[in-house]
Motif scaffolding. Sequence first.
Motif, PDB file in Angstrom:
ATOM      1  N   MET A   1     -27.904  25.615 -17.268  1.00 62.23           N
ATOM      2  CA  MET A   1     -27.923  23.915 -17.532  1.00 62.23           C
ATOM      3  C   MET A   1     -29.242  24.054 -17.580  1.00 62.23           C
ATOM      4  O   MET A   1     -29.823  23.523 -18.651  1.00 62.23           O
ATOM      5  N   SER A   2     -30.269  24.619 -17.157  1.00 57.87           N
ATOM      6  CA  SER A   2     -32.398  24.902 -17.706  1.00 57.87           C
ATOM      7  C   SER A   2     -32.030  25.443 -18.650  1.00 57.87           C
ATOM      8  O   SER A   2     -32.683  24.687 -19.562  1.00 57.87           O
ATOM      9  N   ARG A   3     -31.812  26.280 -19.465  1.00 58.64           N
ATOM     10  CA  ARG A   3     -32.174  27.265 -20.361  1.00 58.64           C
ATOM     11  C   ARG A   3     -31.546  26.246 -22.338  1.00 58.64           C
ATOM     12  O   ARG A   3     -31.859  25.709 -22.447  1.00 58.64           O
ATOM     13  N   GLN A   4     -30.348  25.366 -21.483  1.00 58.11           N
ATOM     14  CA  GLN A   4     -29.955  24.479 -22.351  1.00 58.11           C
ATOM     15  C   GLN A   4     -30.483  23.263 -22.443  1.00 58.11           C
ATOM     16  O   GLN A   4     -30.900  23.186 -23.877  1.00 58.11           O
ATOM     17  N   ARG A   5     -31.108  22.544 -21.667  1.00 62.37           N
ATOM     18  CA  ARG A   5     -32.579  22.096 -21.286  1.00 62.37           C
ATOM     19  C   ARG A   5     -33.500  21.972 -21.869  1.00 62.37           C
ATOM     20  O   ARG A   5     -33.914  21.515 -22.791  1.00 62.37           O
ATOM     21  N   GLU A  36     -36.103  20.404 -16.560  1.00 59.30           N
ATOM     22  CA  GLU A  36     -34.982  21.180 -16.999  1.00 59.30           C
ATOM     23  C   GLU A  36     -35.335  21.680 -15.466  1.00 59.30           C
ATOM     24  O   GLU A  36     -34.836  23.334 -15.698  1.00 59.30           O
ATOM     25  N   CYS A  37     -34.785  21.374 -14.943  1.00 62.79           N
ATOM     26  CA  CYS A  37     -34.529  21.411 -13.405  1.00 62.79           C
ATOM     27  C   CYS A  37     -32.635  22.103 -13.300  1.00 62.79           C
ATOM     28  O   CYS A  37     -32.571  23.155 -12.345  1.00 62.79           O
ATOM     29  N   GLY A  38     -31.695  22.456 -13.870  1.00 65.25           N
ATOM     30  CA  GLY A  38     -30.467  22.466 -13.733  1.00 65.25           C
ATOM     31  C   GLY A  38     -29.443  21.950 -13.247  1.00 65.25           C
ATOM     32  O   GLY A  38     -28.797  21.861 -12.764  1.00 65.25           O
ATOM     33  N   SER A  39     -30.249  20.833 -12.608  1.00 66.09           N
ATOM     34  CA  SER A  39     -28.815  19.814 -11.648  1.00 66.09           C
ATOM     35  C   SER A  39     -28.094  19.786 -12.501  1.00 66.09           C
ATOM     36  O   SER A  39     -29.330  18.301 -13.760  1.00 66.09           O
ATOM     37  N   PRO A  40     -26.940  19.627 -12.025  1.00 64.24           N
ATOM     38  CA  PRO A  40     -25.982  18.956 -13.320  1.00 64.24           C
ATOM     39  C   PRO A  40     -26.128  16.983 -12.598  1.00 64.24           C
ATOM     40  O   PRO A  40     -26.557  16.395 -11.824  1.00 64.24           O
ATOM     41  N   GLY A  41     -25.667  16.026 -13.785  1.00 70.61           N
ATOM     42  CA  GLY A  41     -26.192  14.911 -13.982  1.00 70.61           C
ATOM     43  C   GLY A  41     -27.810  14.627 -13.897  1.00 70.61           C
ATOM     44  O   GLY A  41     -27.696  13.309 -14.347  1.00 70.61           O
ATOM     45  N   GLY A  58     -45.438  25.979 -20.208  1.00 67.87           N
ATOM     46  CA  GLY A  58     -45.984  27.634 -19.716  1.00 67.87           C
ATOM     47  C   GLY A  58     -46.204  27.835 -18.861  1.00 67.87           C
ATOM     48  O   GLY A  58     -46.578  28.435 -18.342  1.00 67.87           O
ATOM     49  N   GLU A  59     -46.272  26.482 -18.047  1.00 68.75           N
ATOM     50  CA  GLU A  59     -46.283  26.597 -16.444  1.00 68.75           C
ATOM     51  C   GLU A  59     -44.943  26.568 -15.653  1.00 68.75           C
ATOM     52  O   GLU A  59     -44.832  26.541 -14.791  1.00 68.75           O
ATOM     53  N   GLY A  60     -43.583  27.201 -16.319  1.00 68.24           N
ATOM     54  CA  GLY A  60     -42.685  26.968 -15.898  1.00 68.24           C
ATOM     55  C   GLY A  60     -41.860  26.261 -16.349  1.00 68.24           C
ATOM     56  O   GLY A  60     -41.792  25.837 -17.720  1.00 68.24           O
ATOM     57  N   TRP A  61     -40.457  26.140 -15.967  1.00 71.49           N
ATOM     58  CA  TRP A  61     -39.811  25.051 -16.150  1.00 71.49           C
ATOM     59  C   TRP A  61     -40.276  23.687 -15.916  1.00 71.49           C
ATOM     60  O   TRP A  61     -40.877  23.286 -14.921  1.00 71.49           O
ATOM     61  N   LEU A  62     -39.487  22.701 -17.060  1.00 72.00           N
ATOM     62  CA  LEU A  62     -39.905  21.331 -16.862  1.00 72.00           C
ATOM     63  C   LEU A  62     -39.752  20.778 -16.390  1.00 72.00           C
ATOM     64  O   LEU A  62     -37.950  20.399 -16.349  1.00 72.00           O
ATOM     65  N   THR A  63     -39.666  20.125 -14.719  1.00 76.55           N
ATOM     66  CA  THR A  63     -39.060  19.384 -14.053  1.00 76.55           C
ATOM     67  C   THR A  63     -40.182  18.268 -13.995  1.00 76.55           C
ATOM     68  O   THR A  63     -41.161  18.145 -13.755  1.00 76.55           O
ATOM     69  N   THR A  64     -39.582  17.343 -13.633  1.00 79.29           N
ATOM     70  CA  THR A  64     -40.044  15.842 -13.765  1.00 79.29           C
ATOM     71  C   THR A  64     -39.814  15.264 -12.213  1.00 79.29           C
ATOM     72  O   THR A  64     -40.309  14.059 -12.102  1.00 79.29           O
ATOM     73  N   HIS A  65     -39.381  15.569 -11.360  1.00 81.52           N
ATOM     74  CA  HIS A  65     -39.291  14.689 -10.553  1.00 81.52           C
ATOM     75  C   HIS A  65     -39.517  15.580  -8.697  1.00 81.52           C
ATOM     76  O   HIS A  65     -39.130  16.797  -9.032  1.00 81.52           O
ATOM     77  N   PRO A  66     -40.168  15.047  -8.305  1.00 79.24           N
ATOM     78  CA  PRO A  66     -40.073  15.485  -6.836  1.00 79.24           C
ATOM     79  C   PRO A  66     -39.217  16.772  -6.133  1.00 79.24           C
ATOM     80  O   PRO A  66     -39.972  17.802  -5.644  1.00 79.24           O
TER      81      PRO A  66
END
Length: 68
Positions: A1-5, A36-41, A58-66
Amino acid sequence: MSRQRQYENLAAGRQGRLWQADRGLAELPPNPFACECGSPGCACTWPGTPDEYDVRRGEGWLTTHPAC
């Protein structure tokens, strides 16, 4: 899922840059890039320009929540 996002975010950035060039805009407004965390939903987004996204990516996968 991360790669798709990530693929979708890259496409959104590319489309934004094409729109910017076509319209002759000096800068783009923020775009909601998907987490891009890959968590379903996960529906979290991060507002930023394609250039800002590239820096965050450039810092890795874009994640937006704690939890990520």
